[in-house]
Scaffold this active site. Structure first.
Site, PDB file in Angstrom:
ATOM      1  N   PRO A  84      -6.670  36.051  27.475  1.00 63.18           N
ATOM      2  CA  PRO A  84      -6.911  34.954  28.425  1.00 63.18           C
ATOM      3  C   PRO A  84      -6.252  35.267  29.765  1.00 63.18           C
ATOM      4  O   PRO A  84      -5.174  35.854  29.808  1.00 63.18           O
ATOM      5  CB  PRO A  84      -6.243  33.748  27.755  1.00 63.18           C
ATOM      6  CG  PRO A  84      -6.010  34.151  26.330  1.00 63.18           C
ATOM      7  CD  PRO A  84      -5.844  35.636  26.338  1.00 63.18           C
ATOM      8  N   CYS A  85      -6.908  34.884  30.837  1.00 68.07           N
ATOM      9  CA  CYS A  85      -6.353  35.111  32.179  1.00 68.07           C
ATOM     10  C   CYS A  85      -6.249  33.774  32.895  1.00 68.07           C
ATOM     11  O   CYS A  85      -7.199  33.341  33.535  1.00 68.07           O
ATOM     12  CB  CYS A  85      -7.239  36.038  32.996  1.00 68.07           C
ATOM     13  SG  CYS A  85      -7.629  37.573  32.187  1.00 68.07           S
ATOM     14  N   GLN A  86      -5.110  33.115  32.788  1.00 69.01           N
ATOM     15  CA  GLN A  86      -4.954  31.822  33.445  1.00 69.01           C
ATOM     16  C   GLN A  86      -5.036  31.950  34.963  1.00 69.01           C
ATOM     17  O   GLN A  86      -5.365  31.005  35.658  1.00 69.01           O
ATOM     18  CB  GLN A  86      -3.625  31.181  33.056  1.00 69.01           C
ATOM     19  CG  GLN A  86      -3.581  30.687  31.619  1.00 69.01           C
ATOM     20  CD  GLN A  86      -3.093  31.760  30.653  1.00 69.01           C
ATOM     21  OE1 GLN A  86      -3.150  32.948  30.947  1.00 69.01           O
ATOM     22  NE2 GLN A  86      -2.622  31.339  29.489  1.00 69.01           N
ATOM     23  N   GLY A  87      -4.727  33.123  35.481  1.00 70.38           N
ATOM     24  CA  GLY A  87      -4.742  33.319  36.929  1.00 70.38           C
ATOM     25  C   GLY A  87      -6.100  33.699  37.461  1.00 70.38           C
ATOM     26  O   GLY A  87      -6.267  33.956  38.645  1.00 70.38           O
ATOM     27  N   PHE A  88      -7.097  33.738  36.568  1.00 67.52           N
ATOM     28  CA  PHE A  88      -8.421  34.157  37.006  1.00 67.52           C
ATOM     29  C   PHE A  88      -9.434  33.069  36.734  1.00 67.52           C
ATOM     30  O   PHE A  88      -9.625  32.661  35.612  1.00 67.52           O
ATOM     31  CB  PHE A  88      -8.852  35.434  36.284  1.00 67.52           C
ATOM     32  CG  PHE A  88     -10.224  35.895  36.712  1.00 67.52           C
ATOM     33  CD1 PHE A  88     -10.377  36.621  37.865  1.00 67.52           C
ATOM     34  CD2 PHE A  88     -11.339  35.551  35.987  1.00 67.52           C
ATOM     35  CE1 PHE A  88     -11.627  37.011  38.281  1.00 67.52           C
ATOM     36  CE2 PHE A  88     -12.604  35.937  36.391  1.00 67.52           C
ATOM     37  CZ  PHE A  88     -12.739  36.676  37.553  1.00 67.52           C
TER      38      PHE A  88
END
Length: 376
Positions: A87-91
């Site tokens: 998972p990429c919370q910053g994307f």
């Protein structure tokens, strides 16, 4: 193949990626999943895989005094393949929130991607596979994609990435996913991707996927269901892998009368926007209250299967959202796959999964091209 190709699943979720890899002939020896609720579903359906239910940041590869290790929990760090969808919370394409001044791997919100890199760096598998949202490849003119390529190239991997459309591989759902493949055995990773097998217009449709499942009205059905008709096609026969003809998760959500009134007006292919203004709600989703078309693959499933305002998840005929079992069929999970939990967590499990058939095609292609294994 003299010996099984061994794999490790990072960020395993409900196990769709693992299932597909197993179906291709790869042995998924171990998996890591943080969420305890989701881990129950994984364990239920992957009894031969060692599941580590913990935050990947707490897990070292080799024996350590300060943390649990794969070496101790699994008994080995010998993996040919590492795969997963960090998972990429910053994307987020929708929010455009990635920080342009900060490198992708330096952004603290993308630490889980960095954990994938750490595992590959220390275990050194022959192949790695990353699954993610398609926008990650072209965001900021390809900067993020290039950073990912470069980081793994520095570890000695030839890396390639592309968007795969699930419906082109036999999944009855229009679902695009970015896939990165890297190898350190001297191959061009571009050649490791599977070839599309279903041309436009020949894809598996919604009705081909779910028409044999019992018709239900809002609030009806049961957790354990029996088939009420024969399979109508090859896809349904493939999905019907149960031993006793019984399957879980075919339970229709309860909808309010106001919601049902709207659903009764929506024809196949239509959404809330096609109705008179008196039926309009505050929903901003373009596909809100959308009813599926029988003769096409579904649109990309959401994680909220009981909320018609979030997208095109209304059954083609019945006045209700699709059941978890119907959603699982559209994701290409076989009927023996039992999702555990309430509708909220099950919706997340199914909606966030890699379609097993897509994963199987990726696994089969890698077995053939990287390990010279020919399927029967």
């Amino acid at each position: 193949m003299d010996k099984k190709i061994r794999a490790l699943d990072l960020f395993a979720g409900a196990g769709g990626f693992s299932l597909g890899m197993e179906q291709s002939g790869i042995e998924v020896v171990a998996a890591i999943e943080f969420d305890k609720k989701i881990a129950k579903t994984y364990q239920q359906n992957h009894k031969n895989t060692i599941l580590i239910n913990d935050d990947i940041r707490n897990i070292s590869v080799f024996k350590s005094n300060s943390s649990d290790s794969i070496e101790e929990l699994v008994g080995s760090t010998d993996f040919d393949i590492i795969f997963g969808g960090p998972p990429c919370q910053g994307f987020s394409m929708a929010g455009n929130r990635i920080r342009k001044k900060i490198g992708f791997f330096e952004d603290e919100r993308n630490l889980l991607f960095l954990e994938f890199l750490r595992m590959v760096s220390e275990i050194k598998p022959k192949i790695f596979i990353i699954e993610n949202v398609p926008g990650i490849l072209n965001f900021d003119n390809g900067r993020v994609r290039n950073e990912i390529h470069n980081k793994f190239s520095e570890l000695g991997y030839n890396v390639s990435s592309k968007v795969l459309s699930a419906e082109a591989f036999g999944v009855p759902q229009k679902r695009k996913r970015a896939i990165f493949i890297g190898n350190n055995i001297g191959l061009n990773s571009t050649e490791l991707f599977p070839k599309e097998t279903f041309k436009k217009g020949s894809e598996v449709t919604v009705w081909q996927a779910i028409s044999d499942l019992p018709s239900l009205q809002s609030g009806k059905g049961s957790e354990l269901t029996e088939y009420s008709s024969k399979a109508h096609n090859e896809y349904q026969m493939k999905m019907r892998d149960t031993i006793d003809g019984k399957f879980y998760n075919h339970l229709a959500s309860v909808h309010k009368e106001k919601t049902l009134e709207i659903l009764r007006q929506v024809k196949p292919g239509q959404t809330l926007k096609d109705l008179p203004e008196q039926y309009h709600t505050k929903s901003v989703h373009s596909g809100a209250y959308g009813r599926m078309l029988k003769d096409e693959p579904s649109y990309t499933l959401t994680t909220r299967l009981n909320t018609p305002s979030v997208g095109r998840i209304t059954h083609p005929i019945d006045d209700r959202t699709i059941t978890p079992r119907e959603a699982a069929r559209l994701q290409s999970f076989p009927d023996s796959y039992h999702f555990i939990g309430d509708i909220t967590t099950v919706g997340i499990q199914i909606g966030n999964s890699v379609p097993p058939i897509l994963a199987e095609k990726i696994g089969t292609s890698i077995l053939e091209k990287a390990f010279n294994y020919k399927a029967d």
